[in-house]
Design an enzyme around this catalytic site. Sequence first.
Site, short mmCIF file in Angstrom:
data_model
loop_
_atom_site.label_atom_id
_atom_site.label_comp_id
_atom_site.label_asym_id
_atom_site.label_seq_id
_atom_site.Cartn_x
_atom_site.Cartn_y
_atom_site.Cartn_z
N ASP A 1 0.99 -0.96 0.00
CA ASP A 1 0.01 0.21 0.09
C ASP A 1 0.96 1.15 0.02
O ASP A 1 1.32 1.57 0.87
CB ASP A 1 -1.15 -0.06 1.36
CG ASP A 1 -1.73 1.18 1.41
OD1 ASP A 1 -2.11 1.88 0.27
OD2 ASP A 1 -2.08 1.47 2.40
N ASP B 1 -2.15 5.87 -4.92
CA ASP B 1 -2.68 5.03 -4.00
C ASP B 1 -2.96 3.60 -4.53
O ASP B 1 -3.85 3.37 -5.21
CB ASP B 1 -3.53 5.58 -3.11
CG ASP B 1 -4.11 4.84 -1.91
OD1 ASP B 1 -3.19 3.85 -1.54
OD2 ASP B 1 -4.86 5.14 -1.34
#
Length: 410
Positions: A101, A288
């Site tokens: 992430d 992201d």
Amino acid sequence: MRTGLILLGLLGFVQSLVRVPLSRVPPLRGRLRAAGQLEEFLREHQPDAFSRRYAHCFPPAQHYLHTGGRATERLYNFMDAQFFGQISLGKPEQNFTVVFDTGSSDLWVPSSYCVSQACAMHHKFKAFESSTYAHDGRVFGIHYGSGHLLGVMAKEQLKVGSVRVQNQVFGEAVYEPGFSFVLAHFDGVLGLGFPQLAEELGSPVFDSMIAQGLLEEPVFSFYLKNGDSSLGGELLFGGVDETRFVSPIIWAPVTQKGYWQIRLDGVKVQGALSFCYRSNHGCQAVVDTGTSLIGGPAKDIMLLQQFLGATPTAAGEYLLDCARIRSLPVVSFMINGVEFSLTGEQYVRREMLNNKEICFSGFQSIDLPSPAGAVWILGDVFLSQFYSIYDRGHNRVGLAHLAEAPKVIV
């Protein structure tokens, strides 16, 4: 610095490229929908998911929250995460599936001492079985829409791909809240953001790799594969895979360290400038990998959904007529003067429900005020169409067209 790397390379310690295969699975949102539980989940746990995931970085005066020995990190929207990879902790190795992430910076996995239902559904770290385990003593808390994930800190030998990171600080979750963790395909999260997002929890994994001389370059890159295949692509530490993309690489400097945040010059719909261009500062974009959607300011996304002919649902999503996908307008994101374009086939999410295909817009509303301009979130709907590079040596993000990608005509 370069001399030190050369010497380490001669000693055989430096790994030139570290490959981590990624798997792709349907997002949790679809599983909740199939079970008839999506609307209830969103109503109770996710009224403002995007805002709470990112809001602690805006404005800068409210940067990072500290509560004594506990770190609070506002993470949300992993229910849409689709790309996962394998890591190992301890000796002998204990394997875990994690979300890699770029929108967070901490590493955590469930502990064998976890008491919540969510932990029972996943692999749990057994500290007493590892000869390299070192207890840290600190506690941590990560705030989610459905409650707090709580745990204790530790240090352990971590294996990612072909490299071993020594004394890596990580979190052992002893309580995981919420239904989303029960059904999630992943055990934990490995954050790849800047250390400013995790200064209470110790050195992030990528920083540890750099500090221990495990990489030739302080760079990692993502290839997220398109299509329905379970093969999700690859995360590469230490450089790029030039067979995956075509030159040139378009670089954008990081505008605020924390997330991988860059300037977005404008957003075009079918070749016409529609959003962001009115400000001298443009907008901001957070790159992201931890969310699948593309987010933008509510007023802009509402107008964009109207351009697409999308119909809102009670769950806050927007439905599209699957038969019209090929006629949908091209949406382009202008970064450093270059257009990165998505066709309807690329930004529409398809799901099967009761043997019927349903189509959803890949755009979702957020509202994140920032001194540098409105904020957009470039999640996997965007990133799966381009090769993305994250360069800590120069604090910049690179984007390039995929080698196999068809040309987009506006």
